[in-house]
Scaffold this active site. Structure first.
Site, short mmCIF file in Angstrom:
data_model
loop_
_atom_site.label_atom_id
_atom_site.label_comp_id
_atom_site.label_asym_id
_atom_site.label_seq_id
_atom_site.Cartn_x
_atom_site.Cartn_y
_atom_site.Cartn_z
CG ASP A 121 1.49 3.95 4.44
OD1 ASP A 121 0.29 3.78 4.67
OD2 ASP A 121 2.34 3.03 4.45
CG ASP A 153 -0.20 -0.28 2.51
OD1 ASP A 153 0.94 0.21 2.68
OD2 ASP A 153 -0.75 -0.99 3.36
CG ASP A 156 8.56 1.42 12.39
OD1 ASP A 156 8.94 2.05 11.38
OD2 ASP A 156 7.73 0.50 12.34
P1 ATP Z 1 3.84 -2.62 4.85
O1 ATP Z 1 2.71 -1.67 4.48
O2 ATP Z 1 4.61 -3.11 3.70
O3 ATP Z 1 3.41 -3.68 5.75
P2 ATP Z 1 4.93 -0.28 6.09
O4 ATP Z 1 6.32 0.06 6.46
O5 ATP Z 1 4.28 0.60 5.07
O6 ATP Z 1 4.92 -1.78 5.68
P3 ATP Z 1 2.72 0.39 7.78
O7 ATP Z 1 2.21 -0.36 8.95
O8 ATP Z 1 1.88 0.53 6.57
O9 ATP Z 1 4.12 -0.26 7.42
O10 ATP Z 1 3.14 1.83 8.31
C1 ATP Z 1 3.56 2.88 7.44
C2 ATP Z 1 4.71 3.62 8.05
O11 ATP Z 1 4.30 4.26 9.27
C3 ATP Z 1 5.91 2.76 8.45
O12 ATP Z 1 6.76 2.55 7.36
C4 ATP Z 1 6.54 3.61 9.53
O13 ATP Z 1 7.30 4.65 8.98
C5 ATP Z 1 5.34 4.22 10.23
N1 ATP Z 1 4.89 3.38 11.37
C6 ATP Z 1 3.92 2.45 11.35
N2 ATP Z 1 3.77 1.87 12.55
C7 ATP Z 1 4.65 2.46 13.36
C8 ATP Z 1 4.99 2.32 14.74
N3 ATP Z 1 4.35 1.44 15.50
N4 ATP Z 1 5.94 3.13 15.24
C9 ATP Z 1 6.58 4.04 14.47
N5 ATP Z 1 6.33 4.20 13.18
C10 ATP Z 1 5.37 3.44 12.61
MG MG Z 2 2.30 0.55 4.37
#
Ligand code: ATP
Ligand code: MG
Length: 445
Positions: free
Chosen positions: A74, A72, A150
């Protein structure tokens, strides 16, 4: 051209403790608009045209740099949630802990977050005595937002204004080196949000990255903080770990980091006793799940939970049968017990936990095919999951070949052939009602 294969190493890691970001112009990296979803581009451009900062961030940028397909997209911006609502009609504000805007484009949802600032100085925040962040709605600058994320590899920004990449935390080097590094002090950041341990396991599995030195030890030390995480949040994490196409690897990393028990304690107890059946069963189910996802087939949380909890259910049901229950009664009782205990750890919405139990009890029903039973079973909406579960048991060596083949064939053939198959089963006379009562069959049989 900056890409996974040829990112340049920085002169010195310490460069990143200064607040100047590394900016990589469009000509020197491989993140292309052609790989970004149209919906995400629309949101980025609309924000930009309205005078706001607009960046793609997180998994979208990370995965494109790694040559993977992002799950996805963001977006991070300096527009507040209220401003977002005014700008986008298809916008819904969600979340309490993190306030976010979801912008809907048909089935696709683009998540837009306002830059977060450092906590500890204002309204909109909340921190527990243990250092856990309860609310996190203090807004800030792009730089502050980067340091609040994170992992370094998740804090890379793609700027729609000039298509450059912005890196404050050294994420580009870590992408190149294949290292998952917590931004800031790992202990503090994990205490703030213990779910980051599960995220570490997930990204290590998904990206095939190594944990930064020392992170494993911090995780061992703080793992039990996961007990304080609300079960509903853990449900979401379980789906992210096991329904994204790398479930088998997630399982391995979770076990390796001793985190699996914080999600599935009952199953973990059996694994700790060396229960090879349960381990093999879970592995096979996760391999099958990954294969389904990669071939574009649907997956169901009910089946996932049925597989992850089958070990303890089967174990308890065996004991109950030894104490005199029928197989069906035993599976019903064990299923209820195991789900009840599981809900203390990970929430399972009823729309999934009911079918999960049905999959288990069906294992006692599928061998009983006489009369109208087989056709009735097959008409049930979740028959396919029950049958797949039977196949899975067979796949890991339970002596169920004949039964599986029978069911496979029964589904393939026409009416006439089905009657022949039922006749061949023999002993076809259904038992009388009176007989059934005296056998103390449970209700619904
Ligand atoms: P994917 O969507 O591929 O599972 P992602 O890195 O995009 O991985 P998401 O859960 O969609 O993960 O979160 C988007 C972004 O928001 C992360 O890349 C991170 O920068 C931030 N983020 C999400 N959860 C946390 C958290 N618990 N603490 C700090 N930052 C976070
Ligand atoms: Mg994501």
């Amino acid at each position: 051209m900056l890409c996974y294969a040829d990112l340049k190493m920085p002169v010195n890691r310490q460069d990143y403790t200064i607040t100047k970001p590394r900016i990589i112009p469009r000509a020197e990296h491989c993140v292309s608009r052609g790989d970004i979803s149209e919906a995400a581009l629309k949101v980025l451009y609309r924000l930009h045209k309205a005078g706001y900062a607009a960046y793609l961030v997180g998994g979208g940028v990370r995965d494109l740099l790694l040559g993977k397909n992002p799950k996805d997209f963001d977006i991070a911006t300096d527009a507040t949630p209220e401003e977002l609502r005014k700008l986008f009609r298809n916008c819904r504000l969600i979340g309490r802990r993190f306030r976010l805007a979801h912008i809907h484009f048909g089935r696709e949802i683009i998540e837009v977050a306002t830059f977060r600032g450092p906590h500890g100085q204002g309204e909109g925040e909340g921190i527990s005595e243990e250092g856990m962040i309860l609310r996190d709605n203090v807004y800030g600058s792009l730089e502050e937002d980067a340091w609040r994320r994170d992992f370094t590899v998740n804090a890379l920004y793609y700027n729609i204004a000039d298509y450059s990449l912005v890196d404050y935390t050294g994420g580009l080097d870590d992408i190149q080196a294949g290292v998952l590094r917590v931004i800031g002090d790992a202990r503090t950041r994990i205490l703030e949000d213990p779910v980051r341990m599960l995220r570490a396991a997930r990204f290590a599995a998904k990206l095939n990255f190594q944990l930064e030195p020392g992170l494993r030890e911090v995780i061992h030390e703080l793992a039990d903080r996961l007990d304080d995480v609300p079960p509903a949040r853990l449900f979401d994490e379980v789906l992210k770990l096991f329904h994204a196409g790398y479930a088998q690897h997630s399982y391995e990393v979770l076990r390796d980091l001793d985190l699996f028990g914080y999600l599935f304690a009952q199953t973990d107890d059996l694994l700790a006793e060396g229960d090879a059946y349960t381990d093999a069963f879970i592995r096979q189910s996760l391999i099958n799940t990954d294969t389904r996802i990669h071939s574009g087939k649907g997956v169901n949380p009910a089946f996932l939970f049925a597989a992850l909890l089958w070990g303890p259910v089967r174990d308890e049901a065996q004991l109950l049968q030894e104490e005199g229950m029928t197989e069906l009664q035993a599976l019903q009782t064990a299923g209820n017990d195991i789900i009840a205990a599981q809900l203390e750890q990970v929430m399972i919405p009823k729309r999934f936990s009911f079918p999960t139990r049905e999959i288990w009890t069906s294992q006692a029903r599928l061998p009983r095919r006489n009369g109208k039973r087989a056709s009735r079973l097959m008409e049930q909406p979740r028959f396919r999951a029950c049958y797949d579960f039977l196949l899975l048991r067979c796949q890991i060596g339970e002596p169920l070949h004949e039964l599986c083949n029978w069911w496979t064939r029964f589904q393939e053939v026409g009416e006439e052939e089905r009657s022949i198959m039922l006749r061949q089963l023999g002993g076809g006379k259904p038992r009388s009602r009176r007989h059934r009562k005296s056998a103390k069959a449970p209700a619904g049989e």
